[in-house]
Enzyme design. Structure first.
Site, PDB file in Angstrom:
ATOM      1  N   ASP A  78     -21.808  23.455  14.806  1.00  0.00           N
ATOM      2  CA  ASP A  78     -21.573  24.904  14.834  1.00  0.00           C
ATOM      3  C   ASP A  78     -22.471  25.587  15.865  1.00  0.00           C
ATOM      4  O   ASP A  78     -22.002  26.365  16.701  1.00  0.00           O
ATOM      5  CB  ASP A  78     -21.817  25.466  13.432  1.00  0.00           C
ATOM      6  N   TYR A 105     -24.275  19.271   5.470  1.00  0.00           N
ATOM      7  CA  TYR A 105     -23.581  19.483   4.194  1.00  0.00           C
ATOM      8  C   TYR A 105     -23.562  18.227   3.321  1.00  0.00           C
ATOM      9  O   TYR A 105     -23.116  18.276   2.186  1.00  0.00           O
ATOM     10  CB  TYR A 105     -22.167  19.997   4.428  1.00  0.00           C
ATOM     11  N   SER A 161     -18.531  18.206   7.618  1.00  0.00           N
ATOM     12  CA  SER A 161     -19.358  18.145   6.403  1.00  0.00           C
ATOM     13  C   SER A 161     -20.290  16.943   6.306  1.00  0.00           C
ATOM     14  O   SER A 161     -21.008  16.811   5.324  1.00  0.00           O
ATOM     15  CB  SER A 161     -18.513  18.222   5.131  1.00  0.00           C
ATOM     16  N   THR A 162     -20.314  16.066   7.311  1.00  0.00           N
ATOM     17  CA  THR A 162     -21.125  14.852   7.196  1.00  0.00           C
ATOM     18  C   THR A 162     -22.571  15.023   7.651  1.00  0.00           C
ATOM     19  O   THR A 162     -23.375  14.121   7.478  1.00  0.00           O
ATOM     20  CB  THR A 162     -20.498  13.682   7.982  1.00  0.00           C
ATOM     21  N   GLY A 163     -22.890  16.174   8.206  1.00  0.00           N
ATOM     22  CA  GLY A 163     -24.266  16.426   8.639  1.00  0.00           C
ATOM     23  C   GLY A 163     -25.060  17.120   7.549  1.00  0.00           C
ATOM     24  O   GLY A 163     -25.286  16.578   6.464  1.00  0.00           O
ATOM     25  N   ASP A 177     -19.662  14.627  22.973  1.00  0.00           N
ATOM     26  CA  ASP A 177     -20.023  16.022  22.718  1.00  0.00           C
ATOM     27  C   ASP A 177     -18.728  16.824  22.645  1.00  0.00           C
ATOM     28  O   ASP A 177     -18.026  16.968  23.647  1.00  0.00           O
ATOM     29  CB  ASP A 177     -20.916  16.515  23.859  1.00  0.00           C
ATOM     30  N   ILE A 178     -18.412  17.330  21.473  1.00  0.00           N
ATOM     31  CA  ILE A 178     -17.142  18.034  21.273  1.00  0.00           C
ATOM     32  C   ILE A 178     -17.030  19.268  22.166  1.00  0.00           C
ATOM     33  O   ILE A 178     -15.933  19.683  22.523  1.00  0.00           O
ATOM     34  CB  ILE A 178     -16.913  18.383  19.786  1.00  0.00           C
ATOM     35  N   ASN A 195     -20.073  27.445   9.254  1.00  0.00           N
ATOM     36  CA  ASN A 195     -20.562  27.891   7.952  1.00  0.00           C
ATOM     37  C   ASN A 195     -19.707  29.094   7.532  1.00  0.00           C
ATOM     38  O   ASN A 195     -18.964  29.641   8.343  1.00  0.00           O
ATOM     39  CB  ASN A 195     -22.064  28.202   7.985  1.00  0.00           C
TER      40      ASN A 195
END
Length: 172
Positions: free
Chosen positions: A36, A123, A119-121, A12-13, A26
């Protein structure tokens, strides 16, 4: 360069203990889903208030805020590209997200930062392609331009981390 300066982990970042985390934001910078939303929730309402003063962010660019309630002191917000088949500069924009985030970290004297799988989720950027771009861009910039920065790629799942580890293995 010491390979320990570019690490891959699952986690978890928002729990990263270091100078900064990178938010896959975004364009409004006002929160959303995925990473985000998790960062905004963990940082608290002060983050939203500061983000409202920034005027948004263009894809590939980066802006910095305080970390507020996070263990990391700073958040670097970058807007990844939406995948539209690869014919709309998506790869270049994704590389720019990583380059501009590193540059902002260096400008603020930061030493340790964590990136998500930008961007891998939602997006839709193919993770195999995104991981190669991220790892190559980070490795090149860490080697040539930022000799004191340490980066951790914090992946949400084992499957995503495997792609980043494979990309990293091609460098060594």
């Amino acid at each position: 360069m010491d390979r320990d300066r570019l690490l891959v982990t699952v986690g978890d970042i928002t729990c990263f203990v270091g100078d900064a985390i990178v938010n896959a934001a975004n364009p409004s910078l006002l929160g959303g889903g995925g990473v985000d939303g998790a960062i905004h929730r963990a940082a608290g309402p002060e983050l939203l208030a500061e983000c409202r003063t920034l005027g948004g962010c263009l894809p590939g660019q980066a802006k910095i805020t305080r970390g507020y309630r996070l263990p990391a002191r700073w958040i670097i917000h970058t807007v990844g590209p939406i995948w539209r088949g690869g014919q709309h500069h998506e790869e270049e924009l994704l590389a720019d997200c990583h380059r501009n985030s590193l540059a902002l970290a260096a400008q603020h004297g930061l030493q340790t930062l964590a990136f998500p799988a930008i961007s891998t989720g939602a997006y839709g950027f193919p993770v195999e392609r995104a991981s190669r771009i991220a790892v190559q861009t980070l490795w090149t910039d860490l080697t040539k331009t930022y000799p004191t920065l340490q980066v951790t790629l914090v992946c949400f799942s084992e499957a995503t981390a495997e792609h980043y580890c494979r990309a990293q293995a091609t460098l060594f």
